[in-house]
Scaffold this active site. Structure first.
Site, PDB file in Angstrom:
ATOM      1  N   TYR A 229       0.831  -1.191   0.000  1.00  0.00           N
ATOM      2  CA  TYR A 229       0.000   0.000   0.000  1.00  0.00           C
ATOM      3  C   TYR A 229       0.875   1.255   0.000  1.00  0.00           C
ATOM      4  O   TYR A 229       1.959   1.266   0.606  1.00  0.00           O
ATOM      5  CB  TYR A 229      -0.887   0.048   1.246  1.00  0.00           C
ATOM      6  CG  TYR A 229      -1.995  -0.980   1.267  1.00  0.00           C
ATOM      7  CD1 TYR A 229      -3.226  -0.717   0.682  1.00  0.00           C
ATOM      8  CD2 TYR A 229      -1.804  -2.211   1.890  1.00  0.00           C
ATOM      9  CE1 TYR A 229      -4.251  -1.654   0.713  1.00  0.00           C
ATOM     10  CE2 TYR A 229      -2.819  -3.149   1.926  1.00  0.00           C
ATOM     11  CZ  TYR A 229      -4.035  -2.868   1.329  1.00  0.00           C
ATOM     12  OH  TYR A 229      -5.038  -3.799   1.363  1.00  0.00           O
TER      13      TYR A 229
ATOM     14  N   TYR B 250      -0.065 -10.039   0.202  1.00  0.00           N
ATOM     15  CA  TYR B 250       0.939  -9.432   1.084  1.00  0.00           C
ATOM     16  C   TYR B 250       0.901 -10.076   2.469  1.00  0.00           C
ATOM     17  O   TYR B 250      -0.127 -10.600   2.902  1.00  0.00           O
ATOM     18  CB  TYR B 250       0.739  -7.918   1.188  1.00  0.00           C
ATOM     19  CG  TYR B 250      -0.598  -7.478   1.727  1.00  0.00           C
ATOM     20  CD1 TYR B 250      -0.859  -7.436   3.107  1.00  0.00           C
ATOM     21  CD2 TYR B 250      -1.608  -7.049   0.865  1.00  0.00           C
ATOM     22  CE1 TYR B 250      -2.070  -7.006   3.597  1.00  0.00           C
ATOM     23  CE2 TYR B 250      -2.827  -6.624   1.347  1.00  0.00           C
ATOM     24  CZ  TYR B 250      -3.057  -6.606   2.713  1.00  0.00           C
ATOM     25  OH  TYR B 250      -4.264  -6.183   3.205  1.00  0.00           O
TER      26      TYR B 250
ATOM     27  N   HIS C 247      -6.958  -8.650  -2.857  1.00  0.00           N
ATOM     28  CA  HIS C 247      -8.296  -8.117  -2.607  1.00  0.00           C
ATOM     29  C   HIS C 247      -8.311  -6.611  -2.814  1.00  0.00           C
ATOM     30  O   HIS C 247      -7.263  -5.952  -2.806  1.00  0.00           O
ATOM     31  CB  HIS C 247      -8.770  -8.439  -1.187  1.00  0.00           C
ATOM     32  CG  HIS C 247      -7.901  -7.842  -0.120  1.00  0.00           C
ATOM     33  ND1 HIS C 247      -6.709  -8.395   0.278  1.00  0.00           N
ATOM     34  CD2 HIS C 247      -8.048  -6.707   0.613  1.00  0.00           C
ATOM     35  CE1 HIS C 247      -6.155  -7.649   1.216  1.00  0.00           C
ATOM     36  NE2 HIS C 247      -6.950  -6.616   1.431  1.00  0.00           N
TER      37      HIS C 247
ATOM     38  N   HIS D 291     -10.437  -3.187  -1.281  1.00  0.00           N
ATOM     39  CA  HIS D 291     -11.366  -2.649  -0.286  1.00  0.00           C
ATOM     40  C   HIS D 291     -12.361  -1.714  -0.980  1.00  0.00           C
ATOM     41  O   HIS D 291     -11.967  -0.879  -1.798  1.00  0.00           O
ATOM     42  CB  HIS D 291     -10.617  -1.857   0.783  1.00  0.00           C
ATOM     43  CG  HIS D 291      -9.612  -2.658   1.543  1.00  0.00           C
ATOM     44  ND1 HIS D 291      -9.895  -3.259   2.753  1.00  0.00           N
ATOM     45  CD2 HIS D 291      -8.316  -2.971   1.260  1.00  0.00           C
ATOM     46  CE1 HIS D 291      -8.825  -3.903   3.186  1.00  0.00           C
ATOM     47  NE2 HIS D 291      -7.854  -3.737   2.304  1.00  0.00           N
TER      48      HIS D 291
END
Length: 256
Positions: free
Chosen positions: A125, A164, A177, A179
């Protein structure tokens, strides 16, 4: 004692078997997981343990009227295309993600703000707290937003995220995935969930996904590959509907 994947697997299977046995004996189906799902260690530490407290005498409108609201002017032309938000192209597999926001009767929910955030193709991220030693991508920050149209449909172009590690236990890895959050008309109405990709080998090992013990509810979190959504020589397409309530509701991260 170091917690291993094998330890987590035993806990997951015990809870799953107990749930399946209970439903087989006539217990109601649980579309949402318990907030203190033990294999997901941090949920045990931070789930709500006290009764909810009414705000301003119990009138939620007093909060909503003083909070932010959203509309078409909050969305720019490139907010839903995460591949063109920077000077260069991001690395990774380009994908299109589209679907409909629906109510319990299957009716479209129009004009709603949908946001997404995700890791990059390497599973990292763009956030200071993410110290996973995978490369950052200067051309991908992993955040987008869109408004649903008259059919309740949303559309994003992005990069398929990587798996991750997340330190829930030794050798813990999260499946790829994305969000999603649906805002309604105010922050107090915000709902958050996650979308997964078909046939991920990490499904069986992930305490967050497996906390949804009902198999049909869990399957509703997995997008379907749709060849008609794929763009020739450019991107693959995935379709994923979000259902707000009712027996076909999408799992929402309650209290997490």
């Amino acid at each position: 004692m170091t917690l291993t994947q094998s330890d987590i697997d035993v806990e997951i299977n015990d809870i799953q078997n107990a749930y399946d046995k209970a439903v087989g004996g006539g217990a109601p189906v649980q579309h949402h997981p318990p907030r203190d799902y033990t294999p997901y260690r941090s949920s045990v530490l931070r789930h709500p343990k006290q009764p909810l407290v009414a705000v301003n005498g119990g009138d939620p409108e007093t909060v909503e009227l003083s909070g932010p609201v959203f509309g078409p002017t909050d969305i720019t032309e490139i907010d839903n295309d995460l591949t063109v938000q920077h000077q260069g192209e991001p690395l990774g597999e380009r994908i299109t993600v589209s679907g409909r926001l629906l109510d319990r009767e299957g009716r479209p929910v129009r004009g709603q703000l949908i946001e997404l955030w995700q890791a990059n193709a390497s599973g990292r991220y763009a956030h200071l707290r993410d110290q996973h030693p995978a490369p950052l991508d200067p051309n991908f920050t992993g955040v987008g937003r869109a408004l649903t149209d008259d059919q309740g449909r949303y559309f994003f172009r992005t990069i398929k995220p990587g798996a991750y590690p997340w330190r829930n236990h030794t050798n813990a890895w999260r499946p790829a995935h994305i969000h999603f959050s649906v805002f309604g008309t105010a922050f107090t109405q915000r709902l958050v969930t996650q979308m997964y990709f078909p046939n991920d080998p990490l499904f069986a090992y992930d305490p967050i996904l497996r906390s949804v013990t009902d198999e049909s509810a869990r399957a509703r979190l997995v997008a379907q590959y749709q060849h008609d959504l794929s763009q020739p020589e450019f991107s693959l397409g995935y379709e994923w509907d979000i259902v707000l309530d009712g027996p076909s509701a999408t799992w929402i991260e309650e209290g997490r």
